[in-house]
Design an enzyme around this catalytic site. Structure first.
Site, short mmCIF file in Angstrom:
data_model
loop_
_atom_site.label_atom_id
_atom_site.label_comp_id
_atom_site.label_asym_id
_atom_site.label_seq_id
_atom_site.Cartn_x
_atom_site.Cartn_y
_atom_site.Cartn_z
N SER A 241 0.83 -1.19 0.00
CA SER A 241 0.00 0.00 0.00
C SER A 241 0.87 1.26 0.00
O SER A 241 1.70 1.42 -0.90
CB SER A 241 -0.96 -0.05 1.19
OG SER A 241 -1.97 0.90 1.04
N ASP A 466 -8.69 -3.69 -6.57
CA ASP A 466 -8.30 -3.08 -5.29
C ASP A 466 -8.98 -1.72 -5.14
O ASP A 466 -8.96 -0.90 -6.05
CB ASP A 466 -6.78 -2.93 -5.28
CG ASP A 466 -6.23 -2.51 -3.92
OD1 ASP A 466 -6.89 -1.75 -3.20
OD2 ASP A 466 -5.11 -2.94 -3.60
N HIS A 495 -6.91 -5.96 -0.61
CA HIS A 495 -5.76 -5.06 -0.50
C HIS A 495 -4.63 -5.78 0.22
O HIS A 495 -4.79 -6.23 1.35
CB HIS A 495 -6.21 -3.82 0.28
CG HIS A 495 -5.23 -2.70 0.28
ND1 HIS A 495 -4.80 -2.09 -0.86
CD2 HIS A 495 -4.59 -2.07 1.31
CE1 HIS A 495 -3.95 -1.11 -0.55
NE2 HIS A 495 -3.80 -1.09 0.76
#
Length: 533
Positions: A241, A466, A495
């Site tokens: 991320s 995502d 995710h």
């Protein structure tokens, strides 16, 4: 919006009084000072020289590894230590701050060892100190990689144990119910704007000395100093991320210092996206993944009894939301708290069953399950402090990294337009980020992410649907880093792909980390298994 590496009691409250969770938007012998890459960020050679000085110092000092403090909850054989870095890399002999690091040695033989693998879970604001627990917890996905690498985690600057910053009193920060993020009037918007301004002022009052230096480039410089302190000539790095953006910036500033780099669930590194537009893009992607979850709930109506179509499940959601708006459930769960809980389903497939179960229990008449899941726990002072700190770092880094619009008309126009077709997340995300419109320290220009001399192939892993980091970000980074390979998980949207069981993905990550080899071309994998209630 922050990445959601979420546990029930570490829900982060949006900075303007909106409940929005935790991740997004969620690796020297001697420091090679003579080869330190000149920093292209504004051409600030002073900072490039500063990081070379700090890395050389760290390489000489090393890390004094000890058993971890009891209150860190990191049991032996995990060890903990500290690395000192300059607060301001333009002044490497000035004020220093200490970064908390931890490690567990490789599980294989001395001959199998390939060095340290550093990890960042996202945020900005996420702690990486749990990373070595993947070894002590015998996580099978990482068993082969653990034979070759020491797993090293760290708290980035401002986070957790590493000179933590704060923007508000934690107990006040978590109090509920918050204002409904969807405004019903101009007065509602004015009130939220006031909360956002107060939050930005609170950041400066509580953490003003740190704020100008809470940037992704500085965290990337910290990463290079940690590398040197570990005695590593080059960095092995896994970023998820926001950690992908940290990795991308590191690869741009220090291309010759990278050995292996895996980036998973990619923040779009375009200067035009960091960070205002990236958050608007999230709102669209979240709506799509919210619908994916609703389709799954409808397909499992025999278990959840929430409706046999997406529209029926949405109707139940809107009914719940209206009820909470009129009279907060249990006195504490309003629409903001509902979003904070329910958004974990679009984030992670692992939340699909738990969220649907609580929703189902509520519709069947059990309101307590929803209160337990979505309301803050005021007795959990440590968890509340962590939530407040995480939100403070998220805000500080995103607001300082880049210039944000200062015109309320632009914010209002963009979010009003988006909300019409993407209502699930839009206004909650807007209020969370609005402190950036009145940020009290100078906002910088993002790094122009690109390949440089010596950068090896980078492995990029991304789920197609995502929500927190939409797919276009992975494509953009792939185009910017020559020789990189993109592994796409088709028809999936959880995710953080590398932590899931999907042999098509897992085998390629292992092969890359163990051998440095990538496929001749990009790869598309079938999705991991869908949750089964």
């Amino acid at each position: 919006m922050r990445d959601s590496r979420r546990k029930k009691r570490t829900t982060a409250l949006g900075s303007a009084g909106v409940l929005v969770t935790a991740t997004l938007i969620a690796g020297a012998v001697a420091a090679p000072a003579a080869n330190a890459t000149a920093d292209p960020h504004h051409g600030k050679d002073r900072q490039a020289r500063g990081v070379a000085v700090a890395a050389a110092r760290a390489a000489e000092t090393g890390i004094d590894w000890q058993d971890c403090p009891a209150d860190w909850n990191l049991a032996k054989p995990i060890q903990c230590g500290w690395v000192s870095v300059p607060l301001d890399y333009a002044k490497p002999y000035g004020k220093q701050i200490k970064l908390a690091v931890d490690r567990i040695g490789n599980t294989g033989t001395a001959d199998e060892r390939q060095g340290a693998l550093l990890y960042n879970p996202g945020g900005p604001g996420g702690s990486g100190l749990r990373f070595p627990a993947r070894v002590t917890g015998k996580n099978p996905v990482w068993a082969d990689t653990a034979k070759a690498y020491d797993f090293v985690g760290f708290d980035p600057r401002g986070v957790g144990k590493s000179a933590p910053i704060s923007c508000a009193d934690p107990q006040e920060f978590v109090k509920a119910p918050k204002t409904d993020p969807v405004p019903r009037s101009e007065a509602d918007k004015l009130a939220q704007r006031g909360l956002a301004r107060e939050y930005a002022e609170g950041c400066y009052e509580r953490s003003g000395e740190m704020l100008p230096h809470m940037t992704t480039p500085n965290t990337a410089r910290d990463l290079d100093v940690i590398r040197a302190a570990l005695g590593e000539k080059k960095l092995n790095f896994l970023g998820v991320s926001y950690g992908t953006y940290l990795g991308a910036v590191y690869a741009t500033l220090f291309p010759g210092h990278v050995r292996r780099m895996v980036v998973d669930s990619v923040v779009n590194p375009s200067r035009e996206k960091i960070w205002y537009q990236a958050n608007l893009d999230q709102d669209v992607a979240f709506e799509g993944r919210w619908k994916d979850w609703q389709d799954w709930v409808a397909g499992n109506d025999a278990t959840f009894h929430l409706g046999t179509t997406r529209d029926a499940v949405q109707a139940q959601w809107l009914k719940l939301r209206a009820t909470a708006a009129k009279d907060p459930i249990g006195g504490v769960v309003g629409p903001a708290e509902l979003i904070g809980f329910f958004q974990s389903a679009p984030y992670y497939d692992s939340a699909w069953i738990p969220v649907a179960t609580v929703f189902s229990q509520y519709v069947a008449g059990d309101t307590q399950a929803l209160v337990d899941a979505a309301a803050p726990d005021l007795s959990d002072t440590a968890g509340n402090a962590a939530a407040e700190n995480g939100n403070a770092v998220y805000t500080a880094v995103e607001c300082t990294d880049a210039k944000w619009p200062t015109s309320w008309r632009k914010w209002d126009r963009d979010n009003t337009r988006l909300h019409r077709d993407h209502p699930f997340m839009t206004w909650a995300n807007a209020w969370m980020n609005l402190p950036c419109a009145t940020w009290p320290v100078k906002q910088q220009t993002p790094v122009d992410v690109k390949s440089g001399k010596g950068l090896p192939p980078v492995l990029i892993v991304q789920a197609e649907r995502d929500a927190a980091t939409p797919y276009g970000g992975a494509v953009e980074l792939h185009q910017r880093l020559r020789g990189s390979r993109l592994v796409t998980e088709r028809d999936a949207g959880s995710h953080g792909v590398t932590g899931l069981v999907n042999p098509c993905v897992n085998d390629r990550v292992d092969t890359y980390l163990l051998t440095g080899e990538v496929d001749r071309s990009d790869v598309t994998c079938a999705p991991h298994a869908t949750p089964k209630p």
